[in-house]
Design a protein around this motif. Structure first.
Motif, PDB file in Angstrom:
ATOM      1  N   GLY A  85      -7.075  -4.833   2.540  1.00  0.00           N
ATOM      2  CA  GLY A  85      -6.625  -3.475   2.281  1.00  0.00           C
ATOM      3  C   GLY A  85      -5.122  -3.359   2.031  1.00  0.00           C
ATOM      4  O   GLY A  85      -4.393  -4.348   2.044  1.00  0.00           O
ATOM      5  N   CYS A  86      -4.692  -2.132   1.795  1.00  0.00           N
ATOM      6  CA  CYS A  86      -3.293  -1.849   1.489  1.00  0.00           C
ATOM      7  C   CYS A  86      -3.051  -0.360   1.707  1.00  0.00           C
ATOM      8  O   CYS A  86      -3.946   0.457   1.489  1.00  0.00           O
ATOM      9  CB  CYS A  86      -2.983  -2.219   0.043  1.00  0.00           C
ATOM     10  N   GLU A  87      -1.831  -0.049   2.127  1.00  0.00           N
ATOM     11  CA  GLU A  87      -1.478   1.353   2.349  1.00  0.00           C
ATOM     12  C   GLU A  87      -0.238   1.769   1.562  1.00  0.00           C
ATOM     13  O   GLU A  87       0.422   2.744   1.902  1.00  0.00           O
ATOM     14  CB  GLU A  87      -1.267   1.589   3.850  1.00  0.00           C
ATOM     15  N   ASN A  88       0.071   1.046   0.481  1.00  0.00           N
ATOM     16  CA  ASN A  88       1.263   1.356  -0.294  1.00  0.00           C
ATOM     17  C   ASN A  88       1.035   2.419  -1.365  1.00  0.00           C
ATOM     18  O   ASN A  88       1.961   3.127  -1.726  1.00  0.00           O
ATOM     19  CB  ASN A  88       1.847   0.088  -0.912  1.00  0.00           C
ATOM     20  N   PHE A  89      -0.156   2.510  -1.909  1.00  0.00           N
ATOM     21  CA  PHE A  89      -0.509   3.526  -2.898  1.00  0.00           C
ATOM     22  C   PHE A  89       0.447   3.559  -4.086  1.00  0.00           C
ATOM     23  O   PHE A  89       0.930   4.633  -4.489  1.00  0.00           O
ATOM     24  CB  PHE A  89      -0.632   4.917  -2.255  1.00  0.00           C
TER      25      PHE A  89
ATOM     26  N   PRO B  82      -5.731   0.328  -2.569  1.00  0.00           N
ATOM     27  CA  PRO B  82      -5.950   1.173  -1.385  1.00  0.00           C
ATOM     28  C   PRO B  82      -7.259   1.972  -1.454  1.00  0.00           C
ATOM     29  O   PRO B  82      -7.848   2.290  -0.422  1.00  0.00           O
ATOM     30  CB  PRO B  82      -4.748   2.114  -1.367  1.00  0.00           C
ATOM     31  N   TYR B  83      -7.701   2.286  -2.673  1.00  0.00           N
ATOM     32  CA  TYR B  83      -8.920   3.069  -2.843  1.00  0.00           C
ATOM     33  C   TYR B  83     -10.173   2.203  -2.789  1.00  0.00           C
ATOM     34  O   TYR B  83     -11.224   2.664  -2.352  1.00  0.00           O
ATOM     35  CB  TYR B  83      -8.863   3.827  -4.178  1.00  0.00           C
TER      36      TYR B  83
ATOM     37  N   LYS C 248      -7.845   0.948   4.072  1.00  0.00           N
ATOM     38  CA  LYS C 248      -6.634   0.800   4.876  1.00  0.00           C
ATOM     39  C   LYS C 248      -6.416  -0.666   5.247  1.00  0.00           C
ATOM     40  O   LYS C 248      -7.353  -1.448   5.298  1.00  0.00           O
ATOM     41  CB  LYS C 248      -6.753   1.625   6.161  1.00  0.00           C
ATOM     42  N   GLU C 249      -5.158  -0.991   5.547  1.00  0.00           N
ATOM     43  CA  GLU C 249      -4.830  -2.356   5.972  1.00  0.00           C
ATOM     44  C   GLU C 249      -5.526  -2.676   7.288  1.00  0.00           C
ATOM     45  O   GLU C 249      -5.521  -1.871   8.223  1.00  0.00           O
ATOM     46  CB  GLU C 249      -3.319  -2.509   6.179  1.00  0.00           C
TER      47      GLU C 249
END
Length: 167
Positions: free
Chosen positions: A12-16, A23-24, A28-29
């Protein structure tokens, strides 16, 4: 090849960033438990692998916990490097906003951590970086490059650049 293996340390990733679907699609990370990562690195070394690459959309934002204490990416990297001095350790990918002097000091202090950092800039324009929602400026990025050169002399640096981002 039986020489190089990959260890996923987070998802996941939360940088958008404006152009990215991660992120979509991956959410979430979520960081793996550090003990399972160390165990996997040890098992791979015992199987004959001599190089591991720690993987994550943004490995620098790794946050685990060990015995109730937080473990950040530099601490995890150092633990993996401690598995055996004959085990070469790499990682990918870093985010410029999260690459710390502490991480660079860990790389410099451990001979078996490869002196190579992939640090995507995406654009050389602060205005364009803002439009991309990259959360850093050109000056910030160049400061991180200077820190890499100062703390880890001779370190290889690779990058990604988006050409033609719409404005």
């Amino acid at each position: 090849s039986g020489v190089t293996a990959f260890i996923s340390i987070m998802r996941g990733c939360e940088n958008f960033c404006a152009y990215c679907v991660v992120p979509y699609t991956r959410g979430k990370e979520r960081s793996r438990n550090p003990q399972t990562i160390i165990k996997e690195a040890k098992e791979l070394f015992e199987q004959g692998f001599r190089e591991v690459t720690l993987l994550g959309q943004n490995v620098n934002s790794y946050h685990g916990e060990e015995n109730g204490k937080p473990i950040d990416f530099p601490a995890l990297l150092e633990q993996v490097a401690s598995v055996n001095p004959l085990l070469r350790v790499r990682f990918a990918t870093s985010h410029p906003k999260d690459i710390s002097d502490n991480l660079l000091e860990v790389i410099a202090a451990n001979e078996n951590i490869c002196k190579s950092i992939h640090l995507p800039i995406q654009s050389g324009s602060t205005k364009m970086l803002g439009m991309m929602k990259r959360s850093y400026t050109r000056d910030w990025y160049m400061d991180r490059i200077a820190a890499i050169r100062r703390i880890v002399p001779g370190c290889a640096i690779t990058t990604d650049i988006i050409a033609g981002f719409c404005s």
